[in-house]
Design an enzyme around this catalytic site. Structure first.
Site, PDB file in Angstrom:
ATOM      1  N   PRO A   2      58.407  23.844 113.209  1.00 41.55           N
ATOM      2  CA  PRO A   2      59.825  24.040 112.956  1.00 41.55           C
ATOM      3  C   PRO A   2      59.737  24.109 111.272  1.00 41.55           C
ATOM      4  O   PRO A   2      59.054  23.557 110.685  1.00 41.55           O
ATOM      5  CB  PRO A   2      60.271  22.651 113.347  1.00 41.55           C
ATOM      6  CG  PRO A   2      59.303  22.246 114.486  1.00 41.55           C
ATOM      7  CD  PRO A   2      58.057  22.763 114.148  1.00 41.55           C
ATOM      8  N   GLU A   3      60.596  25.075 110.801  1.00 40.14           N
ATOM      9  CA  GLU A   3      60.771  25.222 109.353  1.00 40.14           C
ATOM     10  C   GLU A   3      62.279  24.728 108.978  1.00 40.14           C
ATOM     11  O   GLU A   3      62.885  24.052 109.726  1.00 40.14           O
ATOM     12  CB  GLU A   3      60.557  26.861 109.097  1.00 40.14           C
ATOM     13  CG  GLU A   3      59.298  27.369 109.640  1.00 40.14           C
ATOM     14  CD  GLU A   3      59.177  28.649 109.211  1.00 40.14           C
ATOM     15  OE1 GLU A   3      60.050  29.375 108.659  1.00 40.14           O
ATOM     16  OE2 GLU A   3      58.132  29.376 109.683  1.00 40.14           O
ATOM     17  N   HIS A  96      55.489  13.496 127.423  1.00 37.33           N
ATOM     18  CA  HIS A  96      55.382  13.614 125.821  1.00 37.33           C
ATOM     19  C   HIS A  96      56.495  13.022 125.053  1.00 37.33           C
ATOM     20  O   HIS A  96      56.633  13.289 123.975  1.00 37.33           O
ATOM     21  CB  HIS A  96      55.312  15.067 125.685  1.00 37.33           C
ATOM     22  CG  HIS A  96      54.402  15.661 126.279  1.00 37.33           C
ATOM     23  ND1 HIS A  96      52.830  15.541 125.960  1.00 37.33           N
ATOM     24  CD2 HIS A  96      54.162  16.627 127.197  1.00 37.33           C
ATOM     25  CE1 HIS A  96      51.927  16.177 126.858  1.00 37.33           C
ATOM     26  NE2 HIS A  96      53.022  17.059 127.454  1.00 37.33           N
ATOM     27  N   ARG A 115      52.195  18.009 121.282  1.00 38.19           N
ATOM     28  CA  ARG A 115      50.939  17.953 120.415  1.00 38.19           C
ATOM     29  C   ARG A 115      50.583  16.669 119.442  1.00 38.19           C
ATOM     30  O   ARG A 115      49.369  16.860 118.628  1.00 38.19           O
ATOM     31  CB  ARG A 115      50.940  19.373 119.454  1.00 38.19           C
ATOM     32  CG  ARG A 115      50.974  20.485 120.115  1.00 38.19           C
ATOM     33  CD  ARG A 115      50.750  22.004 119.441  1.00 38.19           C
ATOM     34  NE  ARG A 115      51.321  22.954 120.081  1.00 38.19           N
ATOM     35  CZ  ARG A 115      50.980  24.107 119.555  1.00 38.19           C
ATOM     36  NH1 ARG A 115      50.572  24.590 118.415  1.00 38.19           N
ATOM     37  NH2 ARG A 115      51.468  25.296 120.358  1.00 38.19           N
ATOM     38  N   LYS A 157      51.250  35.087  87.617  1.00 42.09           N
ATOM     39  CA  LYS A 157      50.632  34.763  88.885  1.00 42.09           C
ATOM     40  C   LYS A 157      50.251  35.813  89.761  1.00 42.09           C
ATOM     41  O   LYS A 157      51.044  36.875  89.907  1.00 42.09           O
ATOM     42  CB  LYS A 157      51.689  34.049  89.728  1.00 42.09           C
ATOM     43  CG  LYS A 157      52.106  32.585  89.340  1.00 42.09           C
ATOM     44  CD  LYS A 157      50.875  31.757  89.755  1.00 42.09           C
ATOM     45  CE  LYS A 157      51.602  30.182  89.542  1.00 42.09           C
ATOM     46  NZ  LYS A 157      51.930  29.854  88.162  1.00 42.09           N
TER      47      LYS A 157
END
Length: 276
Positions: A2-3, A96, A115, A157
């Site tokens: 998830p972001e 889970h 997980r 950069k």
């Protein structure tokens, strides 16, 4: 994983159920997450009121306290496969379902993580000084993330711009999906170095990062495998993605096949015609 849009969608989905509610207990069925769940987490949180439900980067912060003072914060990270659901006791825990935060009114916040790469931690002091948060960059949707700031960070950069905007010390929450999508919308090739961007490029990129993330939040985030929101719904941002996951398919703008390459062990998608 998830972001930012998925975490923000989750935060918004649980906030109204939790705010100003008192905690009865926290049931920990499996403490073996990315970091062990503190053995005294339930003891620390019991009888405390949830004063705020905030997000910092990809972390959700539940600030607890009494009527007169804050006492601590529960820091939650969803990891690669975690989700939070608002349920009642009528829903028995499954394999889970590792943690239930039970409110005095019987509502429970259930953490599911196949997980087990997420986290539930207790922070007694200022959560923003915790090692997991102290060195994070600005929020991309805040005024602190702007063209002037980004231009300063890109000076000299030589790293590819996609990898730079995914660096949480530069700006938080711009994960792999949204980095590819933002760069397409800004018409910037993901392999260009940070120092090669013009002031106009930088201004447009900042604008498109914000716009992409806001659109993703409105769409409930993106679901690739495990993510669901607090109502159990998948995010649908990816239905209309311009480049991510579309290798070989025609660009929605020019018709050129979308390319895929590897950058920093992550898949990058771009249009070689639109992004140069």
């Amino acid at each position: 994983m998830p972001e930012l849009p998925e975490v923000e969608t989750t935060r918004r989905g649980i906030a109204d159920h939790l705010l100003q509610s008192s905690i009865k207990e926290i049931i920990v069925r499996n403490p073996a997450l990315r970091w062990p769940v503190p053995a005294d987490l339930s003891q620390q949180a019991a009888n405390q009121r949830i004063l705020s439900v905030r997000r910092r980067a990809k972390y959700i912060l539940l600030e607890l306290g009494t009527e007169t003072k804050a006492t601590g914060t529960i820091l939650i990270h969803l990891g690669m496969s975690g989700s939070l659901r608002i349920l009642t006791e009528a829903f028995p825990a499954e394999k889970h379902d590792h943690i239930d935060l039970v409110l005095q009114n019987g509502i429970r916040l259930r953490y599911r993580d196949p997980r087990r790469f997420g986290a539930w931690l207790w922070i007694a002091g200022n959560p923003l000084t915790h090692p997991l948060l102290a060195h994070q960059g600005p929020e991309p949707l805040s005024a602190d993330f702007n063209a002037t700031y980004l231009a300063d960070k890109l000076v000299n950069k030589r790293t590819a711009i996609k990898q730079l905007i995914m660096d949480n010390q530069l700006v938080v929450g711009v994960g792999n999906i949204y980095a590819s999508e933002s760069l397409f919308r800004a018409r910037i090739n993901p392999t260009r170095t940070g120092m090669s961007l013009t002031p106009t490029d930088i201004a447009v990129l900042c604008e498109q990062i914000k716009a992409t993330l806001l659109e993703a939040i409105a769409a409930g985030g993106s679901t690739l495998r495990d993510y669901v929101d607090s109502d159990g719904k998948a995010g649908y941002f990816m239905i209309n993605s311009y480049v991510y996951g579309r290798a070989g398919q025609p660009c929605r703008i020019c018709g050129t096949p979308i390319n895929q390459l590897r950058q920093g062990q992550r898949a990058t998608f771009y249009c070689p015609q639109c992004q140069n």
